[in-house]
Design a protein around this motif. Structure first.
Motif, PDB file in Angstrom:
ATOM      1  N   GLY A   1     101.889 102.685  38.497  1.00 50.32           N
ATOM      2  CA  GLY A   1     100.478 102.623  37.658  1.00 50.32           C
ATOM      3  C   GLY A   1      99.764 102.173  38.659  1.00 50.32           C
ATOM      4  N   ASN A   2      98.519 102.893  38.576  1.00 47.21           N
ATOM      5  CA  ASN A   2      97.491 102.239  39.095  1.00 47.21           C
ATOM      6  C   ASN A   2      95.970 101.611  38.400  1.00 47.21           C
ATOM      7  OD1 ASN A   2      96.700 104.873  39.017  1.00 47.21           O
ATOM      8  ND2 ASN A   2      95.407 104.578  40.967  1.00 47.21           N
ATOM      9  N   GLY A   3      96.128 102.094  37.027  1.00 48.21           N
ATOM     10  CA  GLY A   3      95.047 102.279  36.189  1.00 48.21           C
ATOM     11  C   GLY A   3      94.744 101.891  34.882  1.00 48.21           C
ATOM     12  N   ASN A   4      93.851 100.918  34.944  1.00 47.30           N
ATOM     13  CA  ASN A   4      93.804 100.333  32.940  1.00 47.30           C
ATOM     14  C   ASN A   4      94.676 101.677  32.205  1.00 47.30           C
ATOM     15  OD1 ASN A   4      91.926  98.760  33.659  1.00 47.30           O
ATOM     16  ND2 ASN A   4      90.073  99.843  33.563  1.00 47.30           N
ATOM     17  N   ASN A   5      94.591 102.471  31.790  1.00 45.64           N
ATOM     18  CA  ASN A   5      95.053 103.297  30.981  1.00 45.64           C
ATOM     19  C   ASN A   5      96.785 102.642  31.091  1.00 45.64           C
ATOM     20  OD1 ASN A   5      96.399 104.914  33.374  1.00 45.64           O
ATOM     21  ND2 ASN A   5      95.867 106.639  32.118  1.00 45.64           N
ATOM     22  N   ASP A   6      97.206 102.126  32.642  1.00 46.67           N
ATOM     23  CA  ASP A   6      98.658 101.597  32.776  1.00 46.67           C
ATOM     24  C   ASP A   6      99.076  99.920  32.381  1.00 46.67           C
ATOM     25  OD1 ASP A   6      99.042 104.289  34.363  1.00 46.67           O
ATOM     26  OD2 ASP A   6      98.477 103.973  35.673  1.00 46.67           O
ATOM     27  N   VAL A   7      97.927  99.516  32.123  1.00 49.13           N
ATOM     28  CA  VAL A   7      98.598  98.250  31.956  1.00 49.13           C
ATOM     29  C   VAL A   7      99.357  98.137  30.898  1.00 49.13           C
ATOM     30  CG1 VAL A   7      97.591  96.145  31.705  1.00 49.13           C
ATOM     31  CG2 VAL A   7      96.471  97.303  32.835  1.00 49.13           C
ATOM     32  N   ALA A   8      99.234  98.305  29.749  1.00 52.91           N
ATOM     33  CA  ALA A   8     100.820  98.086  28.841  1.00 52.91           C
ATOM     34  C   ALA A   8     101.937  98.451  29.218  1.00 52.91           C
ATOM     35  CB  ALA A   8      99.795  98.490  27.705  1.00 52.91           C
ATOM     36  N   MET A   9     101.866  99.679  29.389  1.00 54.61           N
ATOM     37  CA  MET A   9     103.096  99.950  30.358  1.00 54.61           C
ATOM     38  C   MET A   9     103.710  99.128  31.273  1.00 54.61           C
ATOM     39  SD  MET A   9     103.820 103.703  32.003  1.00 54.61           S
ATOM     40  CE  MET A   9     103.214 103.009  33.731  1.00 54.61           C
ATOM     41  N   LEU A  10     103.247  99.313  32.780  1.00 57.25           N
ATOM     42  CA  LEU A  10     103.080  97.235  33.490  1.00 57.25           C
ATOM     43  C   LEU A  10     103.757  96.139  32.332  1.00 57.25           C
ATOM     44  CD1 LEU A  10     100.660  98.296  35.968  1.00 57.25           C
ATOM     45  CD2 LEU A  10     103.221  99.120  36.521  1.00 57.25           C
ATOM     46  N   GLU A  11     102.753  96.011  31.998  1.00 57.16           N
ATOM     47  CA  GLU A  11     103.424  93.930  31.476  1.00 57.16           C
ATOM     48  C   GLU A  11     104.446  94.714  30.468  1.00 57.16           C
ATOM     49  OE1 GLU A  11      98.541  93.018  30.245  1.00 57.16           O
ATOM     50  OE2 GLU A  11     100.258  93.866  28.634  1.00 57.16           O
ATOM     51  N   GLY A  12     105.046  96.096  30.068  1.00 59.35           N
ATOM     52  CA  GLY A  12     106.595  96.031  28.880  1.00 59.35           C
ATOM     53  C   GLY A  12     107.860  96.228  30.135  1.00 59.35           C
ATOM     54  N   ALA A  13     107.316  96.550  31.308  1.00 61.25           N
ATOM     55  CA  ALA A  13     108.411  96.701  32.599  1.00 61.25           C
ATOM     56  C   ALA A  13     109.070  95.697  32.952  1.00 61.25           C
ATOM     57  CB  ALA A  13     107.678  96.851  33.295  1.00 61.25           C
ATOM     58  N   GLU A  14     110.729  95.799  32.787  1.00 62.30           N
ATOM     59  CA  GLU A  14     111.075  94.666  33.560  1.00 62.30           C
ATOM     60  C   GLU A  14     110.609  94.848  34.253  1.00 62.30           C
ATOM     61  OE1 GLU A  14     114.073  93.141  32.271  1.00 62.30           O
ATOM     62  OE2 GLU A  14     112.939  94.627  29.858  1.00 62.30           O
ATOM     63  N   LEU A  15     110.056  95.825  35.622  1.00 64.75           N
ATOM     64  CA  LEU A  15     109.802  95.340  36.869  1.00 64.75           C
ATOM     65  C   LEU A  15     108.936  96.335  37.488  1.00 64.75           C
ATOM     66  CD1 LEU A  15     110.496  94.441  39.802  1.00 64.75           C
ATOM     67  CD2 LEU A  15     111.670  96.179  40.166  1.00 64.75           C
ATOM     68  N   ALA A  16     107.455  95.526  37.242  1.00 63.62           N
ATOM     69  CA  ALA A  16     106.100  96.392  37.452  1.00 63.62           C
ATOM     70  C   ALA A  16     105.563  97.130  39.143  1.00 63.62           C
ATOM     71  CB  ALA A  16     105.434  95.637  36.661  1.00 63.62           C
ATOM     72  N   PHE A  17     105.577  98.063  39.428  1.00 60.96           N
ATOM     73  CA  PHE A  17     104.491  98.123  40.942  1.00 60.96           C
ATOM     74  C   PHE A  17     102.977  98.706  40.618  1.00 60.96           C
ATOM     75  CE2 PHE A  17     109.307  98.281  41.274  1.00 60.96           C
ATOM     76  CZ  PHE A  17     109.123  97.965  42.631  1.00 60.96           C
ATOM     77  N   CYS A  18     102.806  98.071  40.821  1.00 56.05           N
ATOM     78  CA  CYS A  18     100.783  98.620  41.152  1.00 56.05           C
ATOM     79  C   CYS A  18     100.717  98.920  42.351  1.00 56.05           C
ATOM     80  CB  CYS A  18      99.709  97.346  40.578  1.00 56.05           C
ATOM     81  SG  CYS A  18      97.782  98.019  40.700  1.00 56.05           S
ATOM     82  N   VAL A  19     100.133 100.945  42.431  1.00 55.56           N
ATOM     83  CA  VAL A  19     100.150 101.285  43.987  1.00 55.56           C
ATOM     84  C   VAL A  19      98.159 101.259  43.729  1.00 55.56           C
ATOM     85  CG1 VAL A  19     100.228 103.573  44.821  1.00 55.56           C
ATOM     86  CG2 VAL A  19     101.901 102.694  43.370  1.00 55.56           C
TER      87      VAL A  19
END
Length: 150
Positions: free
Chosen positions: A92-110
């Motif tokens: 993800g890349n935005g503020n609305n992706d933060v919680a999804m990224l935090e819950g991931a085993e592996l998180a990528f920011c584009v």
């Protein structure tokens, strides 16, 4: 993916969750190479796109691609739906992706042409400048290990 990355830890997931706008595409549209990479990725994982469909292109852009589409109206809803796909990797890349990224085993920011929020950046394990780089790392765990090992 099941991998042990030295000085990072065990990474295990079956699903890859993507944001659409600013991550997979611009203004709701995918480029051809991203389409091909998604098809390859879907051979290894369940690929899910979570989007508010700001530009009204969601169904048309993913027609014929082996992906699941989940419509969301907020970052909170995106995170709740993401929970149902655990364990997962997230892109993800935005503020609305933060919680999804935090819950991931592996998180990528584009950090693409539309930029990225600082909170999405801080919630991620890996930062890339193009979604193709993130997909490439998911397709070749050696690239991921090279980035994450201590």
């Amino acid at each position: 993916m099941e991998a042990v990355v030295p000085n990072f830890g065990r990474i295990s997931f079956k699903n890859v969750l993507f944001d659409l706008n600013g991550t997979l595409g611009e203004e709701g549209h995918l480029e051809g190479e991203v389409r091909r990479l998604i098809e390859r990725l879907a051979d290894k994982y369940t690929v899910v796109v979570l989007s508010a469909d700001t530009f009204g292109t969601l169904e048309e852009e993913f027609k014929g691609l082996p992906v699941r589409i989940e419509r969301v109206s907020s970052g909170t809803e995106k995170a709740m739906i993401a929970e149902g796909y655990k364990p997962y990797a997230a892109v993800g890349n935005g503020n609305n992706d933060v919680a999804m990224l935090e819950g991931a085993e592996l998180a990528f920011c584009v950090i693409g042409p539309e930029g990225a929020s600082i909170d999405a950046l801080l919630a991620s394990d890996v930062v890339v400048r193009d979604v193709k780089d993130a997909i490439g790392m998911l397709l070749d765990e050696k690239k991921l290990t090279a980035t994450l090992r201590g």
